[in-house]
Design a protein around this motif. Structure first.
Motif, PDB file in Angstrom:
ATOM      1  N   LYS A  39     -21.129 -38.044 -28.542  1.00  0.00           N
ATOM      2  CA  LYS A  39     -20.930 -36.606 -28.333  1.00  0.00           C
ATOM      3  C   LYS A  39     -21.095 -36.234 -26.862  1.00  0.00           C
ATOM      4  CE  LYS A  39     -22.396 -35.182 -32.932  1.00  0.00           C
ATOM      5  NZ  LYS A  39     -23.471 -34.578 -33.731  1.00  0.00           N
ATOM      6  N   ARG A  40     -22.036 -36.868 -26.213  1.00  0.00           N
ATOM      7  CA  ARG A  40     -22.297 -36.550 -24.806  1.00  0.00           C
ATOM      8  C   ARG A  40     -21.180 -37.035 -23.889  1.00  0.00           C
ATOM      9  NH1 ARG A  40     -24.541 -35.025 -20.428  1.00  0.00           N
ATOM     10  NH2 ARG A  40     -25.478 -36.400 -18.906  1.00  0.00           N
ATOM     11  N   TYR A  41     -20.623 -38.209 -24.154  1.00  0.00           N
ATOM     12  CA  TYR A  41     -19.712 -38.843 -23.197  1.00  0.00           C
ATOM     13  C   TYR A  41     -18.244 -38.894 -23.604  1.00  0.00           C
ATOM     14  CZ  TYR A  41     -23.747 -40.234 -20.510  1.00  0.00           C
ATOM     15  OH  TYR A  41     -24.876 -40.211 -19.746  1.00  0.00           O
ATOM     16  N   ASN A  42     -17.907 -38.536 -24.809  1.00  0.00           N
ATOM     17  CA  ASN A  42     -16.528 -38.659 -25.282  1.00  0.00           C
ATOM     18  C   ASN A  42     -15.516 -37.959 -24.370  1.00  0.00           C
ATOM     19  OD1 ASN A  42     -14.363 -39.231 -27.082  1.00  0.00           O
ATOM     20  ND2 ASN A  42     -14.632 -37.223 -27.993  1.00  0.00           N
ATOM     21  N   VAL A  43     -15.748 -36.709 -24.069  1.00  0.00           N
ATOM     22  CA  VAL A  43     -14.792 -35.936 -23.260  1.00  0.00           C
ATOM     23  C   VAL A  43     -14.717 -36.480 -21.832  1.00  0.00           C
ATOM     24  CG1 VAL A  43     -14.303 -33.649 -22.299  1.00  0.00           C
ATOM     25  CG2 VAL A  43     -15.052 -33.872 -24.670  1.00  0.00           C
ATOM     26  N   GLY A  44     -15.863 -36.731 -21.226  1.00  0.00           N
ATOM     27  CA  GLY A  44     -15.884 -37.242 -19.859  1.00  0.00           C
ATOM     28  C   GLY A  44     -15.237 -38.607 -19.744  1.00  0.00           C
ATOM     29  N   LEU A  45     -15.460 -39.456 -20.733  1.00  0.00           N
ATOM     30  CA  LEU A  45     -14.863 -40.784 -20.716  1.00  0.00           C
ATOM     31  C   LEU A  45     -13.344 -40.694 -20.870  1.00  0.00           C
ATOM     32  CD1 LEU A  45     -15.665 -43.739 -20.469  1.00  0.00           C
ATOM     33  CD2 LEU A  45     -15.775 -43.828 -22.952  1.00  0.00           C
ATOM     34  N   SER A  46     -12.881 -39.809 -21.720  1.00  0.00           N
ATOM     35  CA  SER A  46     -11.426 -39.604 -21.867  1.00  0.00           C
ATOM     36  C   SER A  46     -10.814 -39.153 -20.544  1.00  0.00           C
ATOM     37  CB  SER A  46     -11.134 -38.572 -22.952  1.00  0.00           C
ATOM     38  OG  SER A  46     -11.508 -39.052 -24.209  1.00  0.00           O
ATOM     39  N   TYR A  47     -11.481 -38.245 -19.875  1.00  0.00           N
ATOM     40  CA  TYR A  47     -11.003 -37.779 -18.568  1.00  0.00           C
ATOM     41  C   TYR A  47     -10.985 -38.934 -17.567  1.00  0.00           C
ATOM     42  CZ  TYR A  47     -10.649 -35.236 -14.203  1.00  0.00           C
ATOM     43  OH  TYR A  47     -10.255 -34.801 -12.965  1.00  0.00           O
ATOM     44  N   HIS A  48     -12.016 -39.753 -17.568  1.00  0.00           N
ATOM     45  CA  HIS A  48     -12.086 -40.914 -16.673  1.00  0.00           C
ATOM     46  C   HIS A  48     -10.890 -41.839 -16.907  1.00  0.00           C
ATOM     47  CE1 HIS A  48     -13.940 -44.128 -14.335  1.00  0.00           C
ATOM     48  NE2 HIS A  48     -13.788 -44.943 -15.372  1.00  0.00           N
ATOM     49  N   ILE A  49     -10.563 -42.081 -18.161  1.00  0.00           N
ATOM     50  CA  ILE A  49      -9.441 -42.953 -18.503  1.00  0.00           C
ATOM     51  C   ILE A  49      -8.121 -42.329 -18.069  1.00  0.00           C
ATOM     52  CG2 ILE A  49      -8.161 -43.930 -20.460  1.00  0.00           C
ATOM     53  CD1 ILE A  49     -10.985 -44.352 -21.790  1.00  0.00           C
ATOM     54  N   LYS A  50      -7.977 -41.014 -18.245  1.00  0.00           N
ATOM     55  CA  LYS A  50      -6.755 -40.315 -17.829  1.00  0.00           C
ATOM     56  C   LYS A  50      -6.494 -40.479 -16.336  1.00  0.00           C
ATOM     57  CE  LYS A  50      -6.857 -36.644 -21.247  1.00  0.00           C
ATOM     58  NZ  LYS A  50      -7.072 -35.221 -21.477  1.00  0.00           N
ATOM     59  N   LYS A  51      -7.557 -40.534 -15.543  1.00  0.00           N
ATOM     60  CA  LYS A  51      -7.405 -40.631 -14.089  1.00  0.00           C
ATOM     61  C   LYS A  51      -6.680 -41.905 -13.663  1.00  0.00           C
ATOM     62  CE  LYS A  51     -11.670 -40.088 -12.838  1.00  0.00           C
ATOM     63  NZ  LYS A  51     -12.874 -39.931 -12.016  1.00  0.00           N
ATOM     64  N   PHE A  52      -6.691 -42.918 -14.507  1.00  0.00           N
ATOM     65  CA  PHE A  52      -5.989 -44.153 -14.181  1.00  0.00           C
ATOM     66  C   PHE A  52      -4.475 -43.981 -14.275  1.00  0.00           C
ATOM     67  CE2 PHE A  52     -10.152 -45.822 -14.965  1.00  0.00           C
ATOM     68  CZ  PHE A  52     -10.254 -46.903 -14.100  1.00  0.00           C
ATOM     69  N   GLY A  53      -4.040 -42.997 -15.045  1.00  0.00           N
ATOM     70  CA  GLY A  53      -2.619 -42.693 -15.183  1.00  0.00           C
ATOM     71  C   GLY A  53      -1.894 -43.705 -16.057  1.00  0.00           C
ATOM     72  N   GLY A  54      -0.715 -43.303 -16.501  1.00  0.00           N
ATOM     73  CA  GLY A  54       0.131 -44.186 -17.276  1.00  0.00           C
ATOM     74  C   GLY A  54      -0.150 -44.211 -18.767  1.00  0.00           C
ATOM     75  N   PHE A  55      -1.030 -43.347 -19.226  1.00  0.00           N
ATOM     76  CA  PHE A  55      -1.364 -43.304 -20.644  1.00  0.00           C
ATOM     77  C   PHE A  55      -1.087 -41.914 -21.197  1.00  0.00           C
ATOM     78  CE2 PHE A  55      -4.552 -46.347 -18.888  1.00  0.00           C
ATOM     79  CZ  PHE A  55      -4.095 -47.482 -19.524  1.00  0.00           C
ATOM     80  N   ASP A  56      -0.473 -41.862 -22.392  1.00  0.00           N
ATOM     81  CA  ASP A  56      -0.314 -40.564 -23.036  1.00  0.00           C
ATOM     82  C   ASP A  56      -1.626 -40.221 -23.754  1.00  0.00           C
ATOM     83  OD1 ASP A  56      -0.360 -41.893 -25.537  1.00  0.00           O
ATOM     84  OD2 ASP A  56       1.818 -41.910 -25.683  1.00  0.00           O
ATOM     85  N   GLU A  57      -1.688 -39.036 -24.319  1.00  0.00           N
ATOM     86  CA  GLU A  57      -2.933 -38.553 -24.931  1.00  0.00           C
ATOM     87  C   GLU A  57      -3.420 -39.469 -26.052  1.00  0.00           C
ATOM     88  OE1 GLU A  57      -6.264 -36.442 -25.051  1.00  0.00           O
ATOM     89  OE2 GLU A  57      -4.680 -36.097 -23.579  1.00  0.00           O
ATOM     90  N   GLU A  58      -2.488 -39.959 -26.855  1.00  0.00           N
ATOM     91  CA  GLU A  58      -2.862 -40.854 -27.955  1.00  0.00           C
ATOM     92  C   GLU A  58      -3.458 -42.161 -27.420  1.00  0.00           C
ATOM     93  OE1 GLU A  58      -0.689 -43.160 -31.621  1.00  0.00           O
ATOM     94  OE2 GLU A  58       0.055 -41.167 -31.100  1.00  0.00           O
ATOM     95  N   ASP A  59      -2.855 -42.696 -26.371  1.00  0.00           N
ATOM     96  CA  ASP A  59      -3.391 -43.914 -25.747  1.00  0.00           C
ATOM     97  C   ASP A  59      -4.790 -43.676 -25.194  1.00  0.00           C
ATOM     98  OD1 ASP A  59      -1.088 -45.382 -26.275  1.00  0.00           O
ATOM     99  OD2 ASP A  59      -0.205 -44.980 -24.301  1.00  0.00           O
ATOM    100  N   VAL A  60      -4.986 -42.529 -24.567  1.00  0.00           N
ATOM    101  CA  VAL A  60      -6.301 -42.198 -24.000  1.00  0.00           C
ATOM    102  C   VAL A  60      -7.345 -42.160 -25.110  1.00  0.00           C
ATOM    103  CG1 VAL A  60      -7.650 -40.380 -22.884  1.00  0.00           C
ATOM    104  CG2 VAL A  60      -5.408 -40.994 -21.972  1.00  0.00           C
TER     105      VAL A  60
END
Length: 102
Positions: A39-60
């Motif tokens: 609960k604490r890290y789910n959103v932040g970790l998703s954002y971190h992964i998005k920063k790498f680029g090349g992934f759609d929302e489902e992949d993230v």
């Protein structure tokens, strides 16, 4: 500024406590501690992964779940001498890099 520093220190201590419960507690306790960290890290970790680029929302979302699965499986390797978040984001970064290589 001092209040924020105290809050961060308290959260780091709570995260470490959850990780230690995951390492040494019963399965039920470990699952509860894991849920708190998720609960604490789910959103932040998703954002971190998005920063790498090349992934759609489902992949993230898939990558985020895969990272948390690794965390649960490898919790015995966590060293409480460092912040849990550092360890978590290190796992995430390595996992994303591995996925991009494929």
């Amino acid at each position: 500024m001092e209040m924020t520093k105290t809050k961060n220190t308290e959260q780091i201590a709570k995260d470490k406590a959850c990780a230690i419960v995951m390492q040494k507690g019963t399965l039920s306790e470990a699952q509860n501690a894991f849920n708190q960290l998720y609960k604490r890290y789910n959103v932040g970790l998703s954002y971190h992964i998005k920063k790498f680029g090349g992934f759609d929302e489902e992949d993230v979302q898939d990558l985020t779940q895969e990272v948390f699965t690794k965390v649960f499986e490898k919790i015995q390797q966590y060293n409480p001498a460092s912040a849990f978040s550092t360890w978590l984001y290190h796992i995430a970064t390595n996992h994303v890099i591995d996925c991009k290589r494929k």
